[in-house]
Design a protein around this motif. Structure first.
Motif, mmCIF file in Angstrom:
data_model
loop_
_atom_site.group_PDB
_atom_site.id
_atom_site.type_symbol
_atom_site.label_atom_id
_atom_site.label_comp_id
_atom_site.label_asym_id
_atom_site.label_seq_id
_atom_site.Cartn_x
_atom_site.Cartn_y
_atom_site.Cartn_z
ATOM 1 N N SER A 109 25.137 45.821 46.551
ATOM 2 C CA SER A 109 24.308 46.264 45.438
ATOM 3 C C SER A 109 25.138 46.672 44.213
ATOM 4 O O SER A 109 24.584 46.822 43.119
ATOM 5 N N LEU A 110 26.438 46.862 44.396
ATOM 6 C CA LEU A 110 27.283 47.253 43.278
ATOM 7 C C LEU A 110 27.504 46.064 42.337
ATOM 8 O O LEU A 110 27.553 44.923 42.772
ATOM 9 N N PRO A 111 27.646 46.332 41.030
ATOM 10 C CA PRO A 111 27.928 45.234 40.093
ATOM 11 C C PRO A 111 29.363 44.748 40.273
ATOM 12 O O PRO A 111 30.316 45.509 40.066
ATOM 13 N N THR A 112 29.532 43.520 40.667
ATOM 14 C CA THR A 112 30.853 42.975 40.947
ATOM 15 C C THR A 112 31.011 41.605 40.292
ATOM 16 O O THR A 112 30.025 40.970 39.919
ATOM 17 N N VAL A 113 32.258 41.186 40.177
ATOM 18 C CA VAL A 113 32.576 39.823 39.749
ATOM 19 C C VAL A 113 33.625 39.282 40.697
ATOM 20 O O VAL A 113 34.408 40.032 41.282
ATOM 21 N N LYS A 114 33.639 37.968 40.848
ATOM 22 C CA LYS A 114 34.553 37.317 41.784
ATOM 23 C C LYS A 114 35.923 37.154 41.146
ATOM 24 O O LYS A 114 36.044 36.792 39.978
ATOM 25 N N ALA A 115 36.947 37.442 41.924
ATOM 26 C CA ALA A 115 38.304 37.169 41.469
ATOM 27 C C ALA A 115 38.511 35.669 41.336
ATOM 28 O O ALA A 115 37.768 34.869 41.907
ATOM 29 N N THR A 116 39.533 35.274 40.595
ATOM 30 C CA THR A 116 39.720 33.863 40.288
ATOM 31 C C THR A 116 40.703 33.153 41.210
ATOM 32 O O THR A 116 40.561 31.962 41.461
ATOM 33 N N SER A 117 41.706 33.873 41.713
ATOM 34 C CA SER A 117 42.736 33.216 42.517
ATOM 35 C C SER A 117 42.918 33.839 43.896
ATOM 36 O O SER A 117 43.760 33.379 44.665
ATOM 37 N N VAL A 118 42.152 34.883 44.207
ATOM 38 C CA VAL A 118 42.104 35.425 45.568
ATOM 39 C C VAL A 118 40.640 35.556 45.956
ATOM 40 O O VAL A 118 39.767 35.629 45.089
ATOM 41 N N ASP A 119 40.362 35.584 47.251
ATOM 42 C CA ASP A 119 38.977 35.655 47.725
ATOM 43 C C ASP A 119 38.586 37.118 47.895
ATOM 44 O O ASP A 119 38.663 37.685 48.982
ATOM 45 N N ALA A 120 38.212 37.738 46.780
ATOM 46 C CA ALA A 120 37.862 39.154 46.774
ATOM 47 C C ALA A 120 37.028 39.447 45.533
ATOM 48 O O ALA A 120 36.890 38.594 44.647
ATOM 49 N N LEU A 121 36.489 40.670 45.478
ATOM 50 C CA LEU A 121 35.632 41.073 44.368
ATOM 51 C C LEU A 121 36.299 42.142 43.511
ATOM 52 O O LEU A 121 37.095 42.949 43.993
ATOM 53 N N PHE A 122 35.936 42.137 42.230
ATOM 54 C CA PHE A 122 36.263 43.214 41.304
ATOM 55 C C PHE A 122 35.023 44.057 41.045
ATOM 56 O O PHE A 122 33.898 43.560 41.163
ATOM 57 N N LEU A 123 35.222 45.311 40.668
ATOM 58 C CA LEU A 123 34.129 46.131 40.158
ATOM 59 C C LEU A 123 33.887 45.698 38.711
ATOM 60 O O LEU A 123 34.779 45.787 37.865
ATOM 61 N N GLU A 124 32.688 45.213 38.437
ATOM 62 C CA GLU A 124 32.372 44.643 37.125
ATOM 63 C C GLU A 124 32.603 45.645 35.999
ATOM 64 O O GLU A 124 32.325 46.837 36.141
ATOM 65 N N ASP A 125 33.131 45.152 34.882
ATOM 66 C CA ASP A 125 33.363 45.910 33.650
ATOM 67 C C ASP A 125 34.533 46.872 33.726
ATOM 68 O O ASP A 125 34.728 47.687 32.813
ATOM 69 N N SER A 126 35.331 46.838 34.795
ATOM 70 C CA SER A 126 36.566 47.614 34.801
ATOM 71 C C SER A 126 37.465 47.109 33.681
ATOM 72 O O SER A 126 37.325 45.971 33.222
ATOM 73 N N TYR A 127 38.411 47.948 33.239
ATOM 74 C CA TYR A 127 39.191 47.533 32.076
ATOM 75 C C TYR A 127 40.407 46.691 32.436
ATOM 76 O O TYR A 127 40.955 45.985 31.589
ATOM 77 N N LEU A 128 40.832 46.724 33.719
ATOM 78 C CA LEU A 128 41.990 45.944 34.138
ATOM 79 C C LEU A 128 41.745 45.368 35.525
ATOM 80 O O LEU A 128 41.280 46.077 36.424
ATOM 81 N N TYR A 129 42.027 44.094 35.682
ATOM 82 C CA TYR A 129 41.909 43.407 36.971
ATOM 83 C C TYR A 129 43.275 42.844 37.371
ATOM 84 O O TYR A 129 43.943 42.190 36.560
ATOM 85 N N LEU A 130 43.668 43.066 38.621
ATOM 86 C CA LEU A 130 44.883 42.483 39.180
ATOM 87 C C LEU A 130 44.527 41.703 40.432
ATOM 88 O O LEU A 130 43.800 42.211 41.290
#
Length: 203
Positions: A109-130
């Motif tokens: 139910s959390l707002p997430t987006v899919k990572a691009t080069s690993v099979d995992a999720l980000f928390l949507e709208d965070s300011y930095l993704y690694l």
């Protein structure tokens, strides 16, 4: 004559963990991993770049799914949330120690987006993704381990990208950073100052 620790210091008993007896400042991140046929998110505050190259690490316990997910998939994603995402970051902790369906539903139910080069999720709208490939797991810190990864892909929100020609304080004032005040508090940082490096200092 050498100075000694002043009377207004309190000696802490190191036979037990000392960290709940004072406050320290650190980042708050959310670690995304793949767990079986679904995804997991977990907030962590003992996290840091490892050296000056593109390595990143965080403390995790083998008692949590994150540890076993990273060990199995050899990859993970890191989100650096904004101050107004503190509740979402906290909610991502729900499934840490259980497998109940209602806990797993919170993650979906959390707002997430899919990572691009690993099979995992980000928390949507965070300011930095690694996005990281596992580099090394160091066990043996009693019940804890250090998980380190090589950053293979990174994204930063445009308003959080440092402009060499811009004013750093104005940028941070307009785009505050989230800090975790261990243990149990948080802060929104919008005022900072230039560090007084000595003349000739080089990293």
């Amino acid at each position: 004559m050498e100075k000694t620790v002043a009377d207004h210091y309190i000696s802490l008993n190191t036979d037990t963990p000392i960290w709940n007896q004072f406050f320290t400042v650190g980042p708050l991140i959310v670690v995304g991993t793949k767990e079986g046929d679904h995804y997991d998110l977990a907030p962590k505050h003992m996290a840091t770049p490892i050296g000056l190259s593109n390595y990143f690490g965080f403390v995790c316990t083998p008692n949590h799914a994150t540890y076993h997910n990273v060990k199995a998939t050899r990859e993970f994603a890191i989100s650096f949330p904004l101050p107004d995402q503190i509740v979402l970051s906290s909610l991502s902790a729900s499934p840490r120690c259980g497998e109940r369906s209602d806990e797993k539903q919170i993650i979906s139910s959390l707002p997430t987006v899919k990572a691009t080069s690993v099979d995992a999720l980000f928390l949507e709208d965070s300011y930095l993704y690694l996005e990281c490939n596992l580099f090394k797991i160091i066990d043996g810190f009693d019940n804890d381990s250090i998980i380190t990864g090589k950053v293979i892909t990174a994204f930063v929100k445009s308003n959080y990208h440092r402009d060499p020609e811009g004013d750093d304080q104005d940028m941070i004032n307009n785009n505050p950073l989230l800090a975790y005040i261990a243990n149990g508090r948080f802060a929104s940082i919008s005022e900072t100052f230039n560090f007084p490096f000595p003349k000739g200092f080089e990293r």
